[in-house]
Design a protein around this motif. Structure first.
Motif, PDB file in Angstrom:
ATOM      1  N   ASN A  97     -18.885  -2.079 -46.325  1.00 44.49           N
ATOM      2  CA  ASN A  97     -19.831  -1.654 -45.174  1.00 44.49           C
ATOM      3  C   ASN A  97     -19.386  -3.160 -44.641  1.00 44.49           C
ATOM      4  O   ASN A  97     -19.730  -3.236 -43.241  1.00 44.49           O
ATOM      5  N   GLN A  98     -19.450  -4.287 -45.144  1.00 40.96           N
ATOM      6  CA  GLN A  98     -19.619  -5.327 -44.856  1.00 40.96           C
ATOM      7  C   GLN A  98     -18.582  -5.864 -44.055  1.00 40.96           C
ATOM      8  O   GLN A  98     -18.651  -7.368 -43.141  1.00 40.96           O
ATOM      9  N   ASN A  99     -16.919  -5.443 -44.682  1.00 42.41           N
ATOM     10  CA  ASN A  99     -16.171  -5.691 -43.333  1.00 42.41           C
ATOM     11  C   ASN A  99     -15.935  -4.650 -42.156  1.00 42.41           C
ATOM     12  O   ASN A  99     -14.215  -4.743 -42.067  1.00 42.41           O
ATOM     13  N   LYS A 100     -16.582  -4.111 -41.982  1.00 41.65           N
ATOM     14  CA  LYS A 100     -16.370  -2.948 -41.213  1.00 41.65           C
ATOM     15  C   LYS A 100     -17.353  -2.688 -39.959  1.00 41.65           C
ATOM     16  O   LYS A 100     -17.917  -3.484 -39.534  1.00 41.65           O
ATOM     17  N   ILE A 101     -17.044  -2.894 -38.813  1.00 45.31           N
ATOM     18  CA  ILE A 101     -17.152  -2.448 -37.822  1.00 45.31           C
ATOM     19  C   ILE A 101     -18.563  -1.300 -37.481  1.00 45.31           C
ATOM     20  O   ILE A 101     -17.082  -0.442 -36.925  1.00 45.31           O
ATOM     21  N   ALA A 102     -19.512  -1.569 -36.994  1.00 43.17           N
ATOM     22  CA  ALA A 102     -20.022  -0.068 -37.037  1.00 43.17           C
ATOM     23  C   ALA A 102     -19.040   0.554 -35.475  1.00 43.17           C
ATOM     24  O   ALA A 102     -19.191  -0.085 -34.239  1.00 43.17           O
ATOM     25  N   SER A 103     -19.563   1.771 -35.722  1.00 47.67           N
ATOM     26  CA  SER A 103     -19.751   2.652 -34.332  1.00 47.67           C
ATOM     27  C   SER A 103     -21.404   2.445 -33.256  1.00 47.67           C
ATOM     28  O   SER A 103     -21.491   2.409 -34.442  1.00 47.67           O
ATOM     29  N   GLU A 104     -20.323   3.382 -32.591  1.00 46.90           N
ATOM     30  CA  GLU A 104     -21.433   4.277 -30.902  1.00 46.90           C
ATOM     31  C   GLU A 104     -22.688   5.122 -31.872  1.00 46.90           C
ATOM     32  O   GLU A 104     -23.083   5.075 -31.575  1.00 46.90           O
ATOM     33  N   ILE A 105     -21.800   5.824 -32.794  1.00 51.72           N
ATOM     34  CA  ILE A 105     -21.926   7.472 -33.252  1.00 51.72           C
ATOM     35  C   ILE A 105     -22.876   7.401 -34.232  1.00 51.72           C
ATOM     36  O   ILE A 105     -22.122   6.624 -35.098  1.00 51.72           O
ATOM     37  N   CYS A 106     -23.800   7.755 -34.260  1.00 54.13           N
ATOM     38  CA  CYS A 106     -24.747   7.295 -35.595  1.00 54.13           C
ATOM     39  C   CYS A 106     -24.568   9.218 -36.075  1.00 54.13           C
ATOM     40  O   CYS A 106     -25.102   9.788 -35.403  1.00 54.13           O
ATOM     41  N   GLU A 107     -24.011   9.266 -37.401  1.00 53.64           N
ATOM     42  CA  GLU A 107     -24.156  11.040 -37.889  1.00 53.64           C
ATOM     43  C   GLU A 107     -25.083  11.047 -38.656  1.00 53.64           C
ATOM     44  O   GLU A 107     -25.577  10.212 -39.350  1.00 53.64           O
ATOM     45  N   PRO A 108     -25.461  12.439 -38.230  1.00 49.30           N
ATOM     46  CA  PRO A 108     -26.960  12.729 -39.165  1.00 49.30           C
ATOM     47  C   PRO A 108     -26.957  12.523 -40.342  1.00 49.30           C
ATOM     48  O   PRO A 108     -25.685  13.595 -40.589  1.00 49.30           O
ATOM     49  N   VAL A 109     -27.149  12.619 -41.362  1.00 51.98           N
ATOM     50  CA  VAL A 109     -26.943  13.012 -42.991  1.00 51.98           C
ATOM     51  C   VAL A 109     -28.635  13.549 -42.989  1.00 51.98           C
ATOM     52  O   VAL A 109     -29.645  12.669 -43.628  1.00 51.98           O
ATOM     53  N   LEU A 110     -28.972  15.719 -43.063  1.00 50.73           N
ATOM     54  CA  LEU A 110     -29.068  15.570 -43.447  1.00 50.73           C
ATOM     55  C   LEU A 110     -30.484  15.512 -44.581  1.00 50.73           C
ATOM     56  O   LEU A 110     -29.580  15.523 -45.372  1.00 50.73           O
ATOM     57  N   PRO A 111     -31.657  15.373 -44.979  1.00 48.87           N
ATOM     58  CA  PRO A 111     -32.328  15.576 -45.974  1.00 48.87           C
ATOM     59  C   PRO A 111     -31.779  17.118 -46.359  1.00 48.87           C
ATOM     60  O   PRO A 111     -31.792  17.687 -45.985  1.00 48.87           O
ATOM     61  N   VAL A 112     -32.177  17.056 -48.101  1.00 51.54           N
ATOM     62  CA  VAL A 112     -32.340  18.544 -48.577  1.00 51.54           C
ATOM     63  C   VAL A 112     -33.477  18.374 -49.817  1.00 51.54           C
ATOM     64  O   VAL A 112     -33.866  17.295 -50.279  1.00 51.54           O
ATOM     65  N   GLN A 113     -33.304  19.766 -49.764  1.00 50.12           N
ATOM     66  CA  GLN A 113     -34.317  19.999 -51.037  1.00 50.12           C
ATOM     67  C   GLN A 113     -33.484  21.103 -52.144  1.00 50.12           C
ATOM     68  O   GLN A 113     -32.652  21.919 -51.603  1.00 50.12           O
ATOM     69  N   ALA A 114     -34.025  20.855 -53.384  1.00 48.10           N
ATOM     70  CA  ALA A 114     -33.253  21.069 -54.244  1.00 48.10           C
ATOM     71  C   ALA A 114     -34.128  22.108 -55.131  1.00 48.10           C
ATOM     72  O   ALA A 114     -35.158  22.283 -55.076  1.00 48.10           O
ATOM     73  N   LEU A 115     -33.371  23.712 -55.331  1.00 46.31           N
ATOM     74  CA  LEU A 115     -34.246  24.228 -55.131  1.00 46.31           C
ATOM     75  C   LEU A 115     -33.068  25.581 -56.752  1.00 46.31           C
ATOM     76  O   LEU A 115     -31.653  24.742 -56.938  1.00 46.31           O
ATOM     77  N   CYS A 116     -33.843  25.639 -57.978  1.00 46.59           N
ATOM     78  CA  CYS A 116     -33.237  26.527 -59.084  1.00 46.59           C
ATOM     79  C   CYS A 116     -32.467  28.010 -58.723  1.00 46.59           C
ATOM     80  O   CYS A 116     -33.776  28.505 -58.175  1.00 46.59           O
ATOM     81  N   ILE A 117     -31.525  28.459 -58.588  1.00 43.94           N
ATOM     82  CA  ILE A 117     -31.347  30.092 -58.034  1.00 43.94           C
ATOM     83  C   ILE A 117     -30.356  29.971 -58.425  1.00 43.94           C
ATOM     84  O   ILE A 117     -28.576  29.326 -59.062  1.00 43.94           O
ATOM     85  N   SER A 118     -30.629  31.208 -59.637  1.00 41.22           N
ATOM     86  CA  SER A 118     -29.483  32.000 -60.360  1.00 41.22           C
ATOM     87  C   SER A 118     -29.240  30.652 -61.724  1.00 41.22           C
ATOM     88  O   SER A 118     -28.159  30.734 -61.873  1.00 41.22           O
ATOM     89  N   ASN A 119     -30.407  30.130 -61.845  1.00 44.08           N
ATOM     90  CA  ASN A 119     -30.386  29.182 -63.515  1.00 44.08           C
ATOM     91  C   ASN A 119     -29.443  27.697 -62.984  1.00 44.08           C
ATOM     92  O   ASN A 119     -28.524  27.349 -64.020  1.00 44.08           O
TER      93      ASN A 119
END
Length: 127
Positions: A97-119
């Motif tokens: 990232n140090q060699n890149k230029i930031a864009s004007e758009i901030c793409e969201p990264v949604l937090p997740v929760q982890a669950l044990c489903i079907s093992n």
């Protein structure tokens, strides 16, 4: 972009199409043992949800924070190895990232929760 979980909670929560991905994509950084983060966390088998963990990985250039969240099973891995590999990926992305230029758009990264489903540890998006 809105995402719908669907009618049944237990069905197909693994990957929510159309949401920000929680998968690692093409990023692959190896640890001292030679295993990539994806290889380390590949076995997502679980007996209960307390074994399912989420780790923030990478760095977003435009708005900071992690570039993705990954789910793994603490039953099958050494958590220190997971943290070490995730830190290596994050350091690599910070360096790139140090060699890149930031864009004007901030793409969201949604937090997740982890669950044990079907093992299997699976992710659900938190809103």
């Amino acid at each position: 972009m809105k995402c719908k979980l669907g009618i049944a909670f237990g069905l197909s929560l693994t990957f929510l199409t159309g949401c920000e991905t929680t998968d690692s994509g093409s990023q692959s950084t190896t640890t001292r043992s030679g295993d990539s983060l994806e290889q380390i966390i590949a076995d997502k088998g679980c007996d209960a949800s307390f074994q399912c963990k989420v780790i923030a990985v990478g760095e977003r250039l435009t708005c900071g924070g992690p570039s993705r969240y990954l789910v793994y099973s603490s039953r099958n891995v050494n958590e220190e190895d997971v943290e070490r590999a995730a830190k290596a990926v994050t350091l690599t992305e910070q360096s790139e990232n140090q060699n890149k230029i930031a864009s004007e758009i901030c793409e969201p990264v949604l937090p997740v929760q982890a669950l044990c489903i079907s093992n299997k540890c699976q992710s659900i998006v938190l809103k």
